[in-house]
Design a protein around this motif. Structure first.
Motif, mmCIF file in Angstrom:
data_model
loop_
_atom_site.group_PDB
_atom_site.id
_atom_site.type_symbol
_atom_site.label_atom_id
_atom_site.label_comp_id
_atom_site.label_asym_id
_atom_site.label_seq_id
_atom_site.Cartn_x
_atom_site.Cartn_y
_atom_site.Cartn_z
ATOM 1 N N ALA A 213 0.810 -1.093 0.082
ATOM 2 C CA ALA A 213 -0.036 0.097 0.162
ATOM 3 C C ALA A 213 0.748 1.206 0.016
ATOM 4 C CB ALA A 213 -0.998 0.071 1.258
ATOM 5 N N ALA A 214 2.109 1.106 1.042
ATOM 6 C CA ALA A 214 2.796 2.385 0.993
ATOM 7 C C ALA A 214 3.603 2.761 -0.426
ATOM 8 C CB ALA A 214 3.668 2.361 2.011
ATOM 9 N N SER A 215 3.691 1.673 -1.024
ATOM 10 C CA SER A 215 4.681 1.751 -2.442
ATOM 11 C C SER A 215 3.794 2.080 -3.376
ATOM 12 C CB SER A 215 5.246 0.306 -2.901
ATOM 13 O OG SER A 215 6.180 -0.095 -1.800
ATOM 14 N N PHE A 216 2.351 1.933 -3.516
ATOM 15 C CA PHE A 216 1.383 2.249 -4.391
ATOM 16 C C PHE A 216 1.142 3.672 -4.375
ATOM 17 C CE2 PHE A 216 -3.083 2.744 -6.256
ATOM 18 C CZ PHE A 216 -2.940 2.092 -7.167
ATOM 19 N N VAL A 217 0.925 4.278 -2.899
ATOM 20 C CA VAL A 217 0.771 5.653 -2.586
ATOM 21 C C VAL A 217 2.027 6.300 -3.109
ATOM 22 C CG1 VAL A 217 0.381 7.260 -0.843
ATOM 23 C CG2 VAL A 217 -0.704 5.234 -0.758
ATOM 24 N N ALA A 218 3.056 5.800 -2.695
ATOM 25 C CA ALA A 218 4.278 6.692 -3.150
ATOM 26 C C ALA A 218 4.668 6.808 -4.541
ATOM 27 C CB ALA A 218 5.776 5.848 -2.751
ATOM 28 N N MET A 219 4.301 6.089 -5.458
ATOM 29 C CA MET A 219 4.123 6.123 -6.939
ATOM 30 C C MET A 219 3.276 7.480 -7.333
ATOM 31 S SD MET A 219 3.902 2.304 -8.155
ATOM 32 C CE MET A 219 4.083 2.575 -9.765
ATOM 33 N N LEU B 252 1.850 26.170 -5.010
ATOM 34 C CA LEU B 252 1.906 25.083 -6.143
ATOM 35 C C LEU B 252 2.121 23.751 -5.435
ATOM 36 C CD1 LEU B 252 4.836 26.868 -8.334
ATOM 37 C CD2 LEU B 252 2.287 26.626 -8.820
ATOM 38 N N LYS B 253 2.751 23.423 -4.544
ATOM 39 C CA LYS B 253 2.792 22.311 -3.701
ATOM 40 C C LYS B 253 1.449 21.721 -3.374
ATOM 41 C CE LYS B 253 7.615 21.804 -2.092
ATOM 42 N NZ LYS B 253 7.859 20.305 -2.665
ATOM 43 N N VAL B 254 0.500 22.702 -2.651
ATOM 44 C CA VAL B 254 -0.733 22.195 -2.384
ATOM 45 C C VAL B 254 -1.411 21.829 -3.512
ATOM 46 C CG1 VAL B 254 -3.066 23.119 -1.611
ATOM 47 C CG2 VAL B 254 -0.799 23.664 -0.140
ATOM 48 N N ILE B 255 -1.464 22.540 -4.609
ATOM 49 C CA ILE B 255 -1.790 21.925 -5.714
ATOM 50 C C ILE B 255 -1.491 20.737 -6.289
ATOM 51 C CG2 ILE B 255 -2.440 22.654 -8.374
ATOM 52 C CD1 ILE B 255 -2.238 25.762 -7.610
ATOM 53 N N GLY B 256 -0.268 20.546 -6.182
ATOM 54 C CA GLY B 256 0.300 19.329 -6.706
ATOM 55 C C GLY B 256 -0.284 18.163 -5.831
ATOM 56 N N ALA B 257 -0.334 18.262 -4.468
ATOM 57 C CA ALA B 257 -0.681 17.505 -3.486
ATOM 58 C C ALA B 257 -2.087 17.157 -3.799
ATOM 59 C CB ALA B 257 -0.582 17.949 -2.088
ATOM 60 N N CYS B 258 -3.087 17.966 -4.171
ATOM 61 C CA CYS B 258 -4.607 17.781 -4.402
ATOM 62 C C CYS B 258 -4.635 16.835 -5.786
ATOM 63 C CB CYS B 258 -5.179 19.035 -4.641
ATOM 64 S SG CYS B 258 -5.507 19.939 -2.965
ATOM 65 N N ILE B 259 -4.058 17.281 -6.689
ATOM 66 C CA ILE B 259 -3.791 16.500 -8.017
ATOM 67 C C ILE B 259 -3.387 14.913 -7.761
ATOM 68 C CG2 ILE B 259 -2.746 16.199 -10.213
ATOM 69 C CD1 ILE B 259 -2.712 19.483 -10.375
ATOM 70 N N ALA B 260 -2.334 14.963 -6.742
ATOM 71 C CA ALA B 260 -1.796 13.517 -6.588
ATOM 72 C C ALA B 260 -2.684 12.748 -5.802
ATOM 73 C CB ALA B 260 -0.351 13.488 -5.696
ATOM 74 N N LEU B 261 -3.341 13.521 -5.037
ATOM 75 C CA LEU B 261 -4.514 12.613 -4.206
ATOM 76 C C LEU B 261 -5.782 12.467 -4.805
ATOM 77 C CD1 LEU B 261 -5.381 11.795 -1.300
ATOM 78 C CD2 LEU B 261 -6.207 14.016 -1.042
ATOM 79 N N LEU B 262 -6.135 13.025 -5.913
ATOM 80 C CA LEU B 262 -7.279 12.651 -6.940
ATOM 81 C C LEU B 262 -6.836 11.446 -7.612
ATOM 82 C CD1 LEU B 262 -8.324 16.345 -7.927
ATOM 83 C CD2 LEU B 262 -9.706 14.775 -6.320
ATOM 84 N N LEU B 263 -5.455 11.656 -8.298
ATOM 85 C CA LEU B 263 -5.208 10.474 -9.140
ATOM 86 C C LEU B 263 -4.927 9.301 -8.269
ATOM 87 C CD1 LEU B 263 -2.216 12.453 -11.237
ATOM 88 C CD2 LEU B 263 -4.612 11.547 -11.931
ATOM 89 N N LEU B 264 -4.627 9.312 -6.955
ATOM 90 C CA LEU B 264 -4.455 8.001 -6.317
ATOM 91 C C LEU B 264 -5.662 7.677 -6.148
ATOM 92 C CD1 LEU B 264 -2.936 6.173 -4.157
ATOM 93 C CD2 LEU B 264 -3.381 8.111 -2.461
ATOM 94 N N ALA C 48 -8.471 7.532 -7.974
ATOM 95 C CA ALA C 48 -8.870 7.044 -9.225
ATOM 96 C C ALA C 48 -8.153 6.028 -9.687
ATOM 97 C CB ALA C 48 -8.460 8.205 -10.515
ATOM 98 N N GLY C 49 -6.828 5.703 -8.900
ATOM 99 C CA GLY C 49 -6.134 4.401 -9.186
ATOM 100 C C GLY C 49 -6.660 3.331 -8.393
ATOM 101 N N LEU C 50 -7.016 3.615 -7.128
ATOM 102 C CA LEU C 50 -7.649 2.818 -6.234
ATOM 103 C C LEU C 50 -8.841 2.213 -6.616
ATOM 104 C CD1 LEU C 50 -6.613 4.665 -2.839
ATOM 105 C CD2 LEU C 50 -5.823 2.370 -3.914
ATOM 106 N N LEU C 51 -9.778 3.269 -7.527
ATOM 107 C CA LEU C 51 -11.226 2.756 -7.927
ATOM 108 C C LEU C 51 -11.048 1.977 -9.154
ATOM 109 C CD1 LEU C 51 -13.067 6.137 -7.518
ATOM 110 C CD2 LEU C 51 -13.470 4.133 -6.195
#
Length: 431
Positions: A59-65, A99-111, A113-116
């Motif tokens: 799970a940690a590796s999946f998230v780290a990607m 910029l980092k907050v925006i990047g974090a939100c994008i990463a979380l949304l993509l995560l 989507a990947g989980l779904l």
């Protein structure tokens, strides 16, 4: 007498002592993280066992990607800007944070989507989701970049020490209470939260900047992203090189294999802290050396590379020979198989450790596209070799894939850099 005189000269040299003190703080921080992280991590692994520890690591590796997206590849670029544009530090910090907050939100949304879209179990999805929310708190990491740029990492270290101690206490409490796997995923998120609080405390306490100094600068944001966009892919690839083996093992092998791989990684990745430790102090010095002359930069890079080579080969050899003993001592007999993984895995970090100063030249000279090329190469290489070698050799096949990719990537990096800069070879620019 000459030796004593040289030592006195060092002590009286303000610049040298500044970097030595900064490095000493970083050394203390990393020693603490090494001791606490290694032993508490091993205790957690013993508590969970190879299978559950494999699930946690998967799970940690999946998230780290997805974590590479959250950083936006900004870190080295931002340090460069903070060093060279001190009069604009407030704007750089504010712009980077947004910029980092925006990047974090994008990463979380993509995560999400990947989980779904994946066929992962409900347990792994919940664990990964808890871990994924740590992206948001990691945006405060811009404070660390500021302290790094002014060579005062002791404040970041103090924040990190507080976070590490609290985390260790919580994990020990969970182990003693025989807590389930999901609780350790919650601690992963809690760690990011506490570190962000400590960082903000020391930043507010130690900075002289006023509220009026902070503003989002659109032009600066575009400039930062223009330099950093290749590094976004490089950051993703860097994580993939370390974590894709575990993700593919979960699909092509078993979670026990993932547990063994993760246990070996726990030890082999420790010496990746060396470039982090030295780089935080050395990178600003390399930037200033380049401002003096290209020749001085070349001299410093070559010196650091030679020193690291003399240290790295004996160290990797010792770890390789004692791998089974070290794994069994820390993780117990259940993880004995991981010793075989560690014997080979330790060598995959050799090029990274030896060439870390050399790779900094790409940031200083604005050659960040090289990292994009290496990112593409690494992703393709690690995927192909994992797909080929895991079915043939099992879990150890992922280790072989990681080693091959590390060596291949280093060779290509040297070829691309030497084409224009000439650090290791004679050429017009850095002679």
């Amino acid at each position: 007498m000459k030796l004593i005189a040289k030592i006195d000269n060092f002590k009286n040299h303000a610049g040298i002592m500044k970097y030595l003190k900064n490095t000493s703080w970083l050394l203390a921080d990393n020693v603490l993280k090494l001791i606490v992280g290694l032993f508490i991590g091993a205790w957690v692994a013993r508590h969970l066992g190879p299978k559950d520890y494999g699930v946690f690591s998967y799970a940690a590796s999946f998230v780290a990607m997805f974590g590479g997206i959250a950083t936006l590849g900004l870190d080295s670029i931002v340090v460069r800007e903070l060093v060279s544009k001190k009069h604009l530090n407030g704007e750089v910090i504010a712009t980077t944070f947004i910029l980092k907050v925006i990047g974090a939100c994008i990463a979380l949304l993509l995560l999400c989507a990947g989980l779904l879209l994946s066929d992962l179990s409900k347990e792994i999805r919940i664990i990964a989701l808890f871990m994924g929310f740590s992206f948001i708190f990691q945006s405060v990491n811009v404070v660390r970049l500021y302290f790094q740029s002014i060579v005062k990492s002791k404040y970041f270290v103090m924040a990190n020490v507080g976070s590490v101690i609290i985390s260790a206490i919580v994990k020990i409490s969970l182990i003693l209470m025989d807590a389930p796997l999901i609780d350790f995923a919650k601690v992963f998120l809690f760690d990011a939260f506490t570190l962000s609080l400590f960082l903000m405390y020391f930043y507010i306490k130690k900075t002289n900047l006023k509220i009026i100094d902070y503003s989002f600068n659109t032009s600066l944001a575009k400039e930062l992203l223009k330099d950093s966009w290749p590094l976004i892919f490089a950051a993703i690839a860097s994580v993939i090189k370390l974590k894709l083996g575990q993700v593919m093992l979960g699909s092509l092998g078993s979670f026990e294999d993932v547990g063994y791989y993760a246990a070996a990684s726990r030890l082999s990745e420790l010496w990746f802290l060396i470039p982090v430790l030295l780089g935080s102090s050395i990178y600003p010095a390399l930037i200033k050396a380049r401002e003096v002359s290209p020749v001085l930069l070349k001299t410093r890079v070559l010196t650091i590379t030679k020193v690291m080579l003399a240290f790295a080969i004996p160290f990797a050899t010792i770890v390789s020979l004692l791998s089974e003993f070290a794994i069994t001592l820390l993780f117990g007999d259940e993880f004995k198989e991981a010793g075989h993984y560690l014997a080979f895995q330790i060598w995959s970090g050799l090029p990274y450790v030896v060439l870390f100063a050399y790779s900094q030249v790409t940031y200083i000279e604005g050659m960040t596209k090289i990292h994009l090329y290496l990112a593409i190469l690494s992703i393709v290489s690690i995927a192909i070799f994992n797909y080929w070698l895991i079915p043939l050799f099992g879990g150890i096949g992922a280790v072989y894939a990681s080693l091959i990719t590390a060596l291949l990537g280093s060779c290509v990096m040297i070829i691309l850099i030497e084409k224009d800069v000439k650090i290791f070879t004679k050429g017009a620019k850095y002679v």
